[in-house]
Design an enzyme around this catalytic site. Structure first.
Site, PDB file in Angstrom:
ATOM      1  N   HIS A 157       0.945  -1.142  -0.114  1.00  0.00           N
ATOM      2  CA  HIS A 157       0.044  -0.025   0.083  1.00  0.00           C
ATOM      3  C   HIS A 157       0.855   1.319  -0.197  1.00  0.00           C
ATOM      4  O   HIS A 157       2.051   1.306   0.246  1.00  0.00           O
ATOM      5  CB  HIS A 157      -0.877   0.016   1.206  1.00  0.00           C
ATOM      6  CG  HIS A 157      -2.182  -0.848   1.098  1.00  0.00           C
ATOM      7  ND1 HIS A 157      -1.991  -2.291   1.511  1.00  0.00           N
ATOM      8  CD2 HIS A 157      -3.586  -0.481   0.658  1.00  0.00           C
ATOM      9  CE1 HIS A 157      -3.423  -2.630   1.513  1.00  0.00           C
ATOM     10  NE2 HIS A 157      -3.935  -1.660   0.499  1.00  0.00           N
ATOM     11  N   LYS A 161      -0.388   4.948   4.569  1.00  0.00           N
ATOM     12  CA  LYS A 161      -1.286   3.716   5.398  1.00  0.00           C
ATOM     13  C   LYS A 161      -0.659   3.507   6.921  1.00  0.00           C
ATOM     14  O   LYS A 161       0.700   3.302   7.052  1.00  0.00           O
ATOM     15  CB  LYS A 161      -1.344   2.518   4.614  1.00  0.00           C
ATOM     16  CG  LYS A 161      -2.264   1.537   5.394  1.00  0.00           C
ATOM     17  CD  LYS A 161      -2.585   0.256   4.280  1.00  0.00           C
ATOM     18  CE  LYS A 161      -3.695  -0.580   4.855  1.00  0.00           C
ATOM     19  NZ  LYS A 161      -4.723   0.033   5.599  1.00  0.00           N
TER      20      LYS A 161
HETATM   21  P1  NAD Z   1      -7.325   9.438   5.345  1.00  0.00           P
HETATM   22  O1  NAD Z   1      -6.509   9.728   6.715  1.00  0.00           O
HETATM   23  O2  NAD Z   1      -6.998  10.260   4.141  1.00  0.00           O
HETATM   24  O3  NAD Z   1      -8.832   9.870   5.820  1.00  0.00           O
HETATM   25  C1  NAD Z   1      -9.514   9.562   7.191  1.00  0.00           C
HETATM   26  C2  NAD Z   1     -10.065  10.976   7.332  1.00  0.00           C
HETATM   27  O4  NAD Z   1     -11.141  10.669   8.407  1.00  0.00           O
HETATM   28  C3  NAD Z   1      -9.266  12.126   7.475  1.00  0.00           C
HETATM   29  O5  NAD Z   1      -9.690  13.176   6.769  1.00  0.00           O
HETATM   30  C4  NAD Z   1      -9.590  12.631   8.985  1.00  0.00           C
HETATM   31  O6  NAD Z   1      -9.395  13.896   9.341  1.00  0.00           O
HETATM   32  C5  NAD Z   1     -10.728  11.936   9.073  1.00  0.00           C
HETATM   33  N1  NAD Z   1     -11.423  11.728  10.518  1.00  0.00           N
HETATM   34  C6  NAD Z   1     -10.774  11.406  11.669  1.00  0.00           C
HETATM   35  N2  NAD Z   1     -11.448  11.632  12.908  1.00  0.00           N
HETATM   36  C7  NAD Z   1     -12.635  11.926  12.525  1.00  0.00           C
HETATM   37  C8  NAD Z   1     -13.904  12.254  13.063  1.00  0.00           C
HETATM   38  N3  NAD Z   1     -13.995  12.194  14.423  1.00  0.00           N
HETATM   39  N4  NAD Z   1     -15.040  12.859  12.591  1.00  0.00           N
HETATM   40  C9  NAD Z   1     -14.836  12.727  11.252  1.00  0.00           C
HETATM   41  N5  NAD Z   1     -13.844  12.503  10.410  1.00  0.00           N
HETATM   42  C10 NAD Z   1     -12.865  11.913  11.054  1.00  0.00           C
HETATM   43  O7  NAD Z   1      -7.224   7.772   5.342  1.00  0.00           O
HETATM   44  P2  NAD Z   1      -7.934   7.195   4.150  1.00  0.00           P
HETATM   45  O8  NAD Z   1      -6.707   6.664   3.364  1.00  0.00           O
HETATM   46  O9  NAD Z   1      -9.031   7.760   3.271  1.00  0.00           O
HETATM   47  O10 NAD Z   1      -8.407   5.706   4.755  1.00  0.00           O
HETATM   48  C11 NAD Z   1      -9.260   5.895   5.946  1.00  0.00           C
HETATM   49  C12 NAD Z   1      -9.807   4.430   6.410  1.00  0.00           C
HETATM   50  O11 NAD Z   1     -10.288   3.684   5.335  1.00  0.00           O
HETATM   51  C13 NAD Z   1      -8.452   3.800   6.715  1.00  0.00           C
HETATM   52  O12 NAD Z   1      -8.746   2.701   7.751  1.00  0.00           O
HETATM   53  C14 NAD Z   1      -8.419   2.718   5.567  1.00  0.00           C
HETATM   54  O13 NAD Z   1      -7.373   1.602   5.732  1.00  0.00           O
HETATM   55  C15 NAD Z   1      -9.474   2.388   4.962  1.00  0.00           C
HETATM   56  N6  NAD Z   1      -9.628   1.903   3.716  1.00  0.00           N
HETATM   57  C16 NAD Z   1     -10.473   0.997   3.371  1.00  0.00           C
HETATM   58  C17 NAD Z   1     -10.983   0.658   2.291  1.00  0.00           C
HETATM   59  C18 NAD Z   1     -11.894  -0.465   2.020  1.00  0.00           C
HETATM   60  O14 NAD Z   1     -12.322  -0.696   0.804  1.00  0.00           O
HETATM   61  N7  NAD Z   1     -12.610  -1.013   2.888  1.00  0.00           N
HETATM   62  C19 NAD Z   1     -10.084   1.295   1.077  1.00  0.00           C
HETATM   63  C20 NAD Z   1      -9.248   2.155   1.279  1.00  0.00           C
HETATM   64  C21 NAD Z   1      -9.001   2.452   2.716  1.00  0.00           C
END
Ligand code: NAD
Length: 269
Positions: A157, A161
């Site tokens: 990744h 991450k």
């Molecule tokens: P990222 O850090 O870019 O985004 C996360 C966002 O959540 C940030 O903007 C952060 O400010 C926000 N956040 C944190 N606390 C919060 C709160 N209390 N209220 C509202 N917003 C809040 O990360 P990302 O790359 O977008 O990944 C996010 C998650 O999704 C990770 O756990 C990642 O592993 C997961 N993910 C899952 C899949 C899937 O298909 N299930 C795919 C990609 C990523």
């Protein structure tokens, strides 16, 4: 049918922005609003401008309660602590909750299970069609081959991450373990360093690579004497996860409370 209102928590994140675009592009749903963590730079900005569209007249909020009151379903790709808080709100408001966040610990997983007694929750470490097909294939191959074949799971990744092995790698490990009729926790070998001794028969090993902008790559290797089978998936854009999450949100319409997987949504269960 009435248009479904879908809220996005963490809407300024990498996935959050993708999700806003995917809801906007999908038929049968509208953006109900979006939130960010209190104090985040995006709070107060127009949601449309956040994703390069014109203003939509919806500002990024920091009060999830307001968003859950305005939405039929909420999509959540944030951080584990926030996801647990959102799950409690989803349960109270009886709003469907689609969870993509990975890295939840056992207590946090339990909290999500409790919320799912009151509302429909779809939770998947990977929302892509391809990976969910891969999960089914891995379970089948593991069941067919038995532990003459060593199972190793490799993932790569992007450099941002924060959890490892990826939630998808663990889900693939879970599928392989299920195929063999064992618990993943009993056989998972997540880290190897130093003099580890020979490989223990039946272990499921993991290897983690991090770098650049890789959206997500996974390979499950079944290594036997004289041959090796490899099943792999490569995501070239995060859009596949966002489209899958929107599909899951639309699927929750009229659904009974319960904890569902993407395999349920895609009819692969
Ligand atoms: P990222 O850090 O870019 O985004 C996360 C966002 O959540 C940030 O903007 C952060 O400010 C926000 N956040 C944190 N606390 C919060 C709160 N209390 N209220 C509202 N917003 C809040 O990360 P990302 O790359 O977008 O990944 C996010 C998650 O999704 C990770 O756990 C990642 O592993 C997961 N993910 C899952 C899949 C899937 O298909 N299930 C795919 C990609 C990523």
């Amino acid at each position: 049918m009435e248009t479904m209102k879908i809220g996005i928590v963490g809407c300024a994140g990498r996935m959050g922005r993708m999700l806003l675009g995917a809801v906007q592009a999908a038929e049968g749903c509208d953006i109900a609003g979006g939130t960010e963590a209190p104090g985040a730079a995006a709070v107060g900005r127009d949601i449309g401008e956040l994703i390069g569209l014109g203003p939509l007249g919806l500002a990024v909020g920091d009060d999830p309660l307001e968003l859950f009151a305005a939405a039929d379903a909420v999509i959540d790709f944030t951080v584990p602590a926030a996801t647990v808080a959102h799950a409690e709100l989803a349960a109270q408001a009886r709003v469907a909750h689609v969870i993509g966040t990975t890295g939840l610990d056992a207590a946090q997983e339990k909290a999500v299970e409790r919320a799912a007694l009151h509302t429909a929750v779809v939770k998947a470490a990977n929302m892509s069609l391809g990976v969910n097909l891969l999960l089914a294939l891995v379970e089948r191959v593991a069941a067919t081959l038995g532990d003459d074949y060593d199972i190793e799971i490799l993932e790569m990744h992007h450099r941002h991450k924060v959890d490892a092995p990826s939630g998808t790698a663990l889900a693939l490990g879970g599928a392989a373990a299920a195929g063999r009729g064992v618990a993943l926790d009993a056989v998972a070998q997540k880290v190897r360093d130093g003099v580890t001794g020979a490989r223990r028969r039946g272990d499921i090993g993991f290897a983690t690579l991090r770098g650049g902008d890789v959206a997500g790559e996974h390979a499950v290797i079944f290594a036997g004497e004289g041959e090796r089978i490899e099943l792999a998936h490569k995501a070239s854009s995060r859009e596949v996860f966002a489209r899958g999450a929107v599909r899951a949100a639309l699927w929750t319409r009229g659904r009974e409370p319960g904890l569902y997987s993407m395999r349920d949504v895609l009819g692969l269960a």
